[in-house]
Design a protein around this motif. Structure first.
Motif, PDB file in Angstrom:
ATOM      1  N   MET A   1      49.620 -60.441 -27.607  1.00  0.00           N
ATOM      2  CA  MET A   1      48.736 -59.349 -27.229  1.00  0.00           C
ATOM      3  C   MET A   1      47.691 -59.129 -28.310  1.00  0.00           C
ATOM      4  N   SER A   2      46.469 -58.939 -27.905  1.00  0.00           N
ATOM      5  CA  SER A   2      45.394 -58.621 -28.838  1.00  0.00           C
ATOM      6  C   SER A   2      45.268 -57.112 -28.974  1.00  0.00           C
ATOM      7  N   SER A   3      44.925 -56.663 -30.175  1.00  0.00           N
ATOM      8  CA  SER A   3      44.688 -55.240 -30.369  1.00  0.00           C
ATOM      9  C   SER A   3      43.337 -54.856 -29.794  1.00  0.00           C
ATOM     10  N   ALA A   4      43.133 -53.567 -29.610  1.00  0.00           N
ATOM     11  CA  ALA A   4      41.832 -53.091 -29.138  1.00  0.00           C
ATOM     12  C   ALA A   4      40.739 -53.458 -30.115  1.00  0.00           C
ATOM     13  N   ALA A   5      41.031 -53.337 -31.405  1.00  0.00           N
ATOM     14  CA  ALA A   5      40.033 -53.677 -32.420  1.00  0.00           C
ATOM     15  C   ALA A   5      39.674 -55.158 -32.349  1.00  0.00           C
ATOM     16  N   ARG A  24      42.200 -61.228 -17.796  1.00  0.00           N
ATOM     17  CA  ARG A  24      43.524 -61.431 -18.364  1.00  0.00           C
ATOM     18  C   ARG A  24      44.408 -60.208 -18.148  1.00  0.00           C
ATOM     19  N   HIS A  25      43.855 -59.029 -18.327  1.00  0.00           N
ATOM     20  CA  HIS A  25      44.649 -57.805 -18.145  1.00  0.00           C
ATOM     21  C   HIS A  25      44.908 -57.513 -16.670  1.00  0.00           C
ATOM     22  N   LEU A  26      43.949 -57.833 -15.809  1.00  0.00           N
ATOM     23  CA  LEU A  26      44.180 -57.667 -14.374  1.00  0.00           C
ATOM     24  C   LEU A  26      45.280 -58.606 -13.885  1.00  0.00           C
ATOM     25  N   ALA A  27      45.301 -59.827 -14.430  1.00  0.00           N
ATOM     26  CA  ALA A  27      46.354 -60.767 -14.043  1.00  0.00           C
ATOM     27  C   ALA A  27      47.715 -60.245 -14.485  1.00  0.00           C
ATOM     28  N   ARG A  28      47.757 -59.657 -15.671  1.00  0.00           N
ATOM     29  CA  ARG A  28      49.019 -59.094 -16.142  1.00  0.00           C
ATOM     30  C   ARG A  28      49.457 -57.929 -15.253  1.00  0.00           C
ATOM     31  N   ALA A 157      51.856 -49.303 -19.386  1.00  0.00           N
ATOM     32  CA  ALA A 157      50.706 -50.184 -19.221  1.00  0.00           C
ATOM     33  C   ALA A 157      50.274 -50.788 -20.550  1.00  0.00           C
ATOM     34  N   VAL A 158      50.272 -49.982 -21.602  1.00  0.00           N
ATOM     35  CA  VAL A 158      49.880 -50.487 -22.919  1.00  0.00           C
ATOM     36  C   VAL A 158      50.960 -51.417 -23.476  1.00  0.00           C
ATOM     37  N   ALA A 159      52.211 -51.037 -23.330  1.00  0.00           N
ATOM     38  CA  ALA A 159      53.308 -51.835 -23.880  1.00  0.00           C
ATOM     39  C   ALA A 159      53.397 -53.211 -23.242  1.00  0.00           C
ATOM     40  N   THR A 160      52.991 -53.332 -21.984  1.00  0.00           N
ATOM     41  CA  THR A 160      53.149 -54.588 -21.247  1.00  0.00           C
ATOM     42  C   THR A 160      51.835 -55.340 -21.061  1.00  0.00           C
ATOM     43  N   ASP A 161      50.794 -54.945 -21.798  1.00  0.00           N
ATOM     44  CA  ASP A 161      49.532 -55.682 -21.820  1.00  0.00           C
ATOM     45  C   ASP A 161      48.729 -55.561 -20.530  1.00  0.00           C
ATOM     46  N   MET A 162      48.959 -54.504 -19.753  1.00  0.00           N
ATOM     47  CA  MET A 162      48.059 -54.218 -18.632  1.00  0.00           C
ATOM     48  C   MET A 162      46.790 -53.522 -19.127  1.00  0.00           C
ATOM     49  N   ALA A 163      46.915 -52.793 -20.213  1.00  0.00           N
ATOM     50  CA  ALA A 163      45.786 -52.093 -20.824  1.00  0.00           C
ATOM     51  C   ALA A 163      45.981 -52.152 -22.329  1.00  0.00           C
ATOM     52  N   ALA A 164      44.868 -52.094 -23.065  1.00  0.00           N
ATOM     53  CA  ALA A 164      44.958 -52.110 -24.519  1.00  0.00           C
ATOM     54  C   ALA A 164      45.043 -50.698 -25.088  1.00  0.00           C
ATOM     55  N   ASP A 223      44.550 -49.051 -34.028  1.00  0.00           N
ATOM     56  CA  ASP A 223      43.830 -48.820 -32.771  1.00  0.00           C
ATOM     57  C   ASP A 223      43.719 -47.328 -32.470  1.00  0.00           C
ATOM     58  N   LEU A 224      44.780 -46.563 -32.776  1.00  0.00           N
ATOM     59  CA  LEU A 224      44.687 -45.112 -32.602  1.00  0.00           C
ATOM     60  C   LEU A 224      43.545 -44.548 -33.443  1.00  0.00           C
ATOM     61  N   ALA A 225      43.459 -44.983 -34.698  1.00  0.00           N
ATOM     62  CA  ALA A 225      42.414 -44.483 -35.586  1.00  0.00           C
ATOM     63  C   ALA A 225      41.032 -44.860 -35.065  1.00  0.00           C
ATOM     64  N   LEU A 226      40.901 -46.065 -34.537  1.00  0.00           N
ATOM     65  CA  LEU A 226      39.614 -46.512 -34.000  1.00  0.00           C
ATOM     66  C   LEU A 226      39.164 -45.624 -32.849  1.00  0.00           C
ATOM     67  N   VAL A 227      40.030 -45.401 -31.882  1.00  0.00           N
ATOM     68  CA  VAL A 227      39.624 -44.630 -30.710  1.00  0.00           C
ATOM     69  C   VAL A 227      39.540 -43.134 -31.034  1.00  0.00           C
ATOM     70  N   PHE A 228      40.348 -42.658 -31.976  1.00  0.00           N
ATOM     71  CA  PHE A 228      40.228 -41.259 -32.402  1.00  0.00           C
ATOM     72  C   PHE A 228      38.834 -40.994 -32.957  1.00  0.00           C
ATOM     73  N   GLY A 229      38.298 -41.935 -33.710  1.00  0.00           N
ATOM     74  CA  GLY A 229      36.942 -41.779 -34.227  1.00  0.00           C
ATOM     75  C   GLY A 229      35.889 -41.714 -33.142  1.00  0.00           C
ATOM     76  N   VAL A 230      36.197 -42.289 -31.981  1.00  0.00           N
ATOM     77  CA  VAL A 230      35.264 -42.267 -30.852  1.00  0.00           C
ATOM     78  C   VAL A 230      35.342 -40.953 -30.082  1.00  0.00           C
ATOM     79  N   VAL A 231      36.555 -40.438 -29.867  1.00  0.00           N
ATOM     80  CA  VAL A 231      36.723 -39.314 -28.943  1.00  0.00           C
ATOM     81  C   VAL A 231      36.720 -37.949 -29.615  1.00  0.00           C
ATOM     82  N   ALA A 232      36.933 -37.873 -30.922  1.00  0.00           N
ATOM     83  CA  ALA A 232      36.999 -36.576 -31.594  1.00  0.00           C
ATOM     84  C   ALA A 232      35.614 -35.947 -31.677  1.00  0.00           C
ATOM     85  N   GLY A 233      35.585 -34.638 -31.668  1.00  0.00           N
ATOM     86  CA  GLY A 233      34.319 -33.915 -31.813  1.00  0.00           C
ATOM     87  C   GLY A 233      34.151 -32.845 -30.764  1.00  0.00           C
TER      88      GLY A 233
END
Length: 458
Positions: A1-5, A24-28, A157-164, A223-233
């Motif tokens: 599995m690849s990370s979001a980053a 790839r994720h749709l196939a999963r 979904a995240v644990a099984t690679d359907m979503a990152a 990955d949590l830190a990456l997306v937190f920087g996007v959504v916070a504010g």
């Protein structure tokens, strides 16, 4: 599995395309979701269309954003115009929103792509994920065990690679519990850091205002830190959202209070060992680790339960709802409220809220010396499905196992769940780090050092 980053870096650099990532994720999802029931709706065609748009931006020399091409799921109670916001309830199966929630909009503007909707119990009430509209979400490590709730679909979904990435929310552990049950990372931000969905002109229960936040699910703390920087504010539509720094360091001591067995109510040996292992990792990373319990923990957990159940009775009254709750949700509401002793008078309800201030003050003083609290997400190993049903005793046992988790909600504190091992059956065990109010960055730093390698589902 690849990370979001990793996904975003590869797409932005042209090493891979967003279309390839989405396929790839749709196939999963096509292979795993019919068995697991994690995603209620999969956005095959629309996700592909968005991926082509991202690739076009890259091809033209542009930058699609820090989450370019990253597939993410959206919990059934967060607005996304692509489908109904059902909240896991049959009465909202046609409730398609007019606009995306701010958290969804921000992630999409950063280049991420919705791939599906995450399953949840009716109105997010339970710590298990099942409803009469979409059915049950299964734990990919053991289908006899709960996937956790209420953000169980997104966690699976995240644990099984359907979503990152997964977008969920946390009123009483609803991000951290399924993250722990599925061997991934889950973040409950501080009160006010990440905007929530708000319906203009509609009243919002006090406990929802104070205890619930939109949260994040990912494969790693980075990955949590990456997306937190996007959504916070701040957000004009959210009256409690705050304008606080998104980056930088927090000048607080690197000191951790370890709570292996909250209140001495009992903890499974495998869970206690996982807490100890996480404490050892923190110590090895340079944190000062001490065994000490924060103040007024029982008061915080009891008041969370009584206030939450009081509001649930008021807002989910069958006489008010246009369509009944599902069968399991009805049982949970009945058993939990009967056991919790909801407040019957305005004076009692008001006095409970008044008690919150001195409890929060004691915690704030405690976290001057011990900014990070490390302990179990749940004092038992991941329980069997429907563990939170079966009468008042079962409802109380479920709450008692989550006393440290719900205390963080009562106080509005940031908390991050991370993998910390597996039990004898190979099912993940998670621990959590709870930080000081608005100390989200410090909490993420501690979680990064506390985490073990995530297990891979079967």
């Amino acid at each position: 599995m690849s990370s979001a980053a990793e996904i975003a870096a590869d797409v932005r650099a042209g090493r891979s395309t967003a279309v390839e990532v989405i396929e790839r994720h749709l196939a999963r999802a096509a292979a795993a979701n019919p068995r697991l029931g994690a995603l209620t709706v999969v956005f095959d065609d629309r996700a592909r269309e968005e991926a082509r748009r991202v690739d076009a931006v890259v091809a033209s020399g542009g930058d699609p954003g820090p989450l370019a091409g990253v597939p993410f799921s959206v919990k059934e109670n967060i607005d996304l115009t692509w489908s109904a916001t059902t909240q896991g309830w049959r009465g909202a199966r046609d409730a398609v929103p007019e606009a995306d929630a701010t958290i969804v909009r921000r992630v999409r503007e950063a280049g991420a792509i919705p791939i599906g909707r995450g399953n949840m119990p009716d109105f997010g009430m339970r710590w298990d994920t099942d409803n009469d509209l979409w059915g049950r979400t299964l734990n990919p490590f053991d289908p006899a065990r709960t996937a956790g709730g209420s953000s169980g679909g997104d966690a699976v979904a995240v644990a099984t690679d359907m979503a990152a990435l997964g977008l969920g929310n946390d009123f009483g552990g609803s991000v951290r519990i399924p993250a722990a049950a599925n061997g991934i990372a889950g973040m409950r931000p501080s009160f006010g850091r990440v905007p929530r969905a708000a319906v203009r002109g509609m009243p919002v229960a006090m406990t929802l205002q104070q205890f619930s936040v939109n949260g994040l699910l990912a494969r790693s703390v980075d990955d949590l830190a990456l997306v937190f920087g996007v959504v916070a504010g701040p957000d004009p539509d959210d009256p409690v959202s705050l304008d606080l720094p998104r980056a930088g360091t927090e000048d607080r001591p690197r000191r951790v209070a370890v709570v292996r067995d909250p209140l001495g109510w009992g903890v499974d040996a495998e869970v206690a060992a996982s807490v100890d292992a996480a404490a050892a990792r923190l110590s090895a990373a340079g944190w000062t680790v001490e065994e000490v319990e924060p103040p007024m923990l029982e008061d915080a957990a009891v008041l969370w339960r009584r206030l939450a159940c009081t509001d649930m009775l008021l807002t989910l009254d069958p006489a008010v709802l246009p369509e009944p709750l599902g069968e399991a949700a009805t049982r949970f509401l009945r058993d939990s409220t009967a056991a919790a002793r909801p407040f019957e008078t305005a004076a009692g309800y008001a006095a409970a809220w008044a008690r919150r201030a001195p409890i929060a003050a004691d915690w704030r003083r405690f976290q001057v010396e011990h900014p990070i609290v490390l302990g179990p997400v749940q004092t038992s190993v991941v329980p069997r499905i429907e563990f939170d049903l079966g009468g008042e005793d079962a409802a109380t046992a479920a709450w008692r196992a989550l006393v440290l988790t719900v205390a963080a909600n009562f106080l509005g504190l940031p908390a991050v769940a991370v993998p910390a091992g597996v039990d004898a059956g190979g099912v993940p065990i998670g621990v959590q780090v709870i930080g000081p109010l608005h100390g989200d960055l410090l909490t993420l730093a501690a979680a990064r050092d506390a985490a073990s390698r995530a297990p891979a589902p079967v």
